[in-house]
Design a protein around this motif. Structure first.
Motif, PDB file in Angstrom:
ATOM      1  N   PRO A 177     -74.508 -50.160  57.459  1.00  0.00           N
ATOM      2  CA  PRO A 177     -75.697 -50.291  57.610  1.00  0.00           C
ATOM      3  C   PRO A 177     -76.435 -51.125  56.376  1.00  0.00           C
ATOM      4  CG  PRO A 177     -75.187 -48.143  57.937  1.00  0.00           C
ATOM      5  CD  PRO A 177     -74.043 -48.495  57.689  1.00  0.00           C
ATOM      6  N   GLU A 178     -75.763 -50.954  55.438  1.00  0.00           N
ATOM      7  CA  GLU A 178     -76.599 -51.633  54.177  1.00  0.00           C
ATOM      8  C   GLU A 178     -76.277 -53.332  54.264  1.00  0.00           C
ATOM      9  OE1 GLU A 178     -75.611 -47.697  52.760  1.00  0.00           O
ATOM     10  OE2 GLU A 178     -74.650 -49.260  54.000  1.00  0.00           O
ATOM     11  N   THR A 179     -75.354 -53.603  55.140  1.00  0.00           N
ATOM     12  CA  THR A 179     -75.002 -54.979  55.493  1.00  0.00           C
ATOM     13  C   THR A 179     -75.988 -55.660  56.498  1.00  0.00           C
ATOM     14  OG1 THR A 179     -72.401 -54.899  54.909  1.00  0.00           O
ATOM     15  CG2 THR A 179     -73.396 -56.814  56.270  1.00  0.00           C
ATOM     16  N   TYR A 180     -76.450 -54.776  57.354  1.00  0.00           N
ATOM     17  CA  TYR A 180     -77.165 -55.218  58.274  1.00  0.00           C
ATOM     18  C   TYR A 180     -78.739 -55.494  57.558  1.00  0.00           C
ATOM     19  CZ  TYR A 180     -73.695 -54.524  61.913  1.00  0.00           C
ATOM     20  OH  TYR A 180     -72.688 -54.316  62.611  1.00  0.00           O
ATOM     21  N   ARG A 181     -79.146 -54.607  56.689  1.00  0.00           N
ATOM     22  CA  ARG A 181     -80.328 -54.385  56.123  1.00  0.00           C
ATOM     23  C   ARG A 181     -80.445 -55.737  54.998  1.00  0.00           C
ATOM     24  NH1 ARG A 181     -80.008 -48.664  56.713  1.00  0.00           N
ATOM     25  NH2 ARG A 181     -78.983 -48.520  54.937  1.00  0.00           N
ATOM     26  N   PHE A 182     -79.251 -55.900  54.365  1.00  0.00           N
ATOM     27  CA  PHE A 182     -79.016 -57.007  53.469  1.00  0.00           C
ATOM     28  C   PHE A 182     -79.392 -58.420  54.357  1.00  0.00           C
ATOM     29  CE2 PHE A 182     -76.171 -59.648  50.804  1.00  0.00           C
ATOM     30  CZ  PHE A 182     -77.144 -59.738  49.601  1.00  0.00           C
ATOM     31  N   GLU A 237     -80.689 -58.821  57.009  1.00  0.00           N
ATOM     32  CA  GLU A 237     -82.388 -59.136  57.371  1.00  0.00           C
ATOM     33  C   GLU A 237     -83.088 -59.743  56.153  1.00  0.00           C
ATOM     34  OE1 GLU A 237     -83.489 -59.151  60.453  1.00  0.00           O
ATOM     35  OE2 GLU A 237     -81.550 -59.085  61.050  1.00  0.00           O
ATOM     36  N   GLU A 238     -82.909 -59.186  55.045  1.00  0.00           N
ATOM     37  CA  GLU A 238     -83.358 -59.571  53.738  1.00  0.00           C
ATOM     38  C   GLU A 238     -83.378 -60.992  53.598  1.00  0.00           C
ATOM     39  OE1 GLU A 238     -83.349 -58.764  48.835  1.00  0.00           O
ATOM     40  OE2 GLU A 238     -82.243 -57.378  50.325  1.00  0.00           O
ATOM     41  N   HIS A 252     -75.210 -57.919  47.531  1.00  0.00           N
ATOM     42  CA  HIS A 252     -75.302 -56.864  48.482  1.00  0.00           C
ATOM     43  C   HIS A 252     -75.241 -55.742  47.647  1.00  0.00           C
ATOM     44  CE1 HIS A 252     -73.243 -54.160  51.364  1.00  0.00           C
ATOM     45  NE2 HIS A 252     -73.311 -55.214  52.319  1.00  0.00           N
TER      46      HIS A 252
END
Length: 252
Positions: free
Chosen positions: A76-81, A83-84, A195
């Protein structure tokens, strides 16, 4: 991006390799943009240090297609990163995925990453990574591909040139000679983020099931991927598109 991509036959590969070996990363990107025009694309995994290449390349070619192969198994952190960075750098991201859903793949082949076998990992990589990337290159009519590989990452990458033609498209590696210090200095100079897994001890991150933090016993950062069975996922190997053979027993 301006201009029309040159025919492959017009490029003197050996001369280009000699010319680009001693120039800085931005000049390499500028050369690629001038040489390949609208045929130039880049790839990104939105991994630990992906902000470097994304910032470097888009500072020269703001609208370049950035191919993101989404395996469906990223943290999930990759998807949010992602988007950022997409919002901050105004990226022209082209998302590609396997036509085979994760659920269908697991029903047919099981959880390939749990089989502790190189061939199982190779099948996984072919389905979820190599085929989507091959399709992206074809659909975007790419003649050249910018990638953020570095010689200090794997044994295979030590043999790479700044520009190569391993298959039907050229590969251009602007930061091939960089190291961890150079990466850190660039990120700091441009106030770019790592990341979030970097703070958890990861030096490289891909799918959630096949990435782990670096440990004192690891000889290479890439040992933290694919349960240590191989170093490459198949996207950056010099064989045919369908192959995902590891080059020794040990990313992006």
């Amino acid at each position: 991006m301006v201009g029309v991509a040159l025919e492959k036959s017009e490029i003197n590969l050996e001369a280009a390799q000699q010319q680009l070996e001693s120039v800085d990363a931005r000049e390499v990107v500028e050369w690629a943009a001038k040489t390949f025009g609208d045929g130039l694309v880049m790839s990104t995994s939105f991994g630990i240090q992906s902000a470097v290449m994304l910032h470097l390349v888009t500072s020269v070619v703001p609208d370049i297609p950035a191919i993101w192969v989404d395996t469906g198994y990223l943290p999930p952190e990759t998807y949010r990163f992602a988007e950022e960075l997409i919002e901050r750098l105004q990226l022209n991201v082209k998302v590609y995925q396997s036509p085979m859903s994760p659920a269908r793949m697991e029903a047919l082949y099981g959880k390939l990453w749990e089989q502790n076998d190189v061939e199982a990992f190779n099948r996984y990589d072919q389905i979820r990574k190599v085929e989507p990337m091959q399709r992206a290159i074809a659909e975007l009519n790419a003649t050249a591909w910018l990638a953020g590989l570095r010689r200090d990452q794997t044994k295979h990458r030590q043999s790479l040139h700044v520009v190569e033609r391993p298959l039907d498209v050229y590969k251009v590696h602007p930061i091939l000679t960089w190291n961890a210090k150079t990466i850190y200095e660039y990120l700091t100079a441009h106030d770019l983020p790592y990341h979030p897994f970097f703070d958890l001890g990861y030096v490289t991150v891909g799918d959630w099931h096949s990435s782990r933090p670096l440990m004192a016993t690891d000889e290479n950062g890439r040992d933290t991927r694919f349960q240590g069975l191989k170093q490459e996922c198949g996207l950056h190997l010099p064989q045919t598109w369908g192959e995902a053979e590891s080059l020794d027993s040990s990313l992006l």
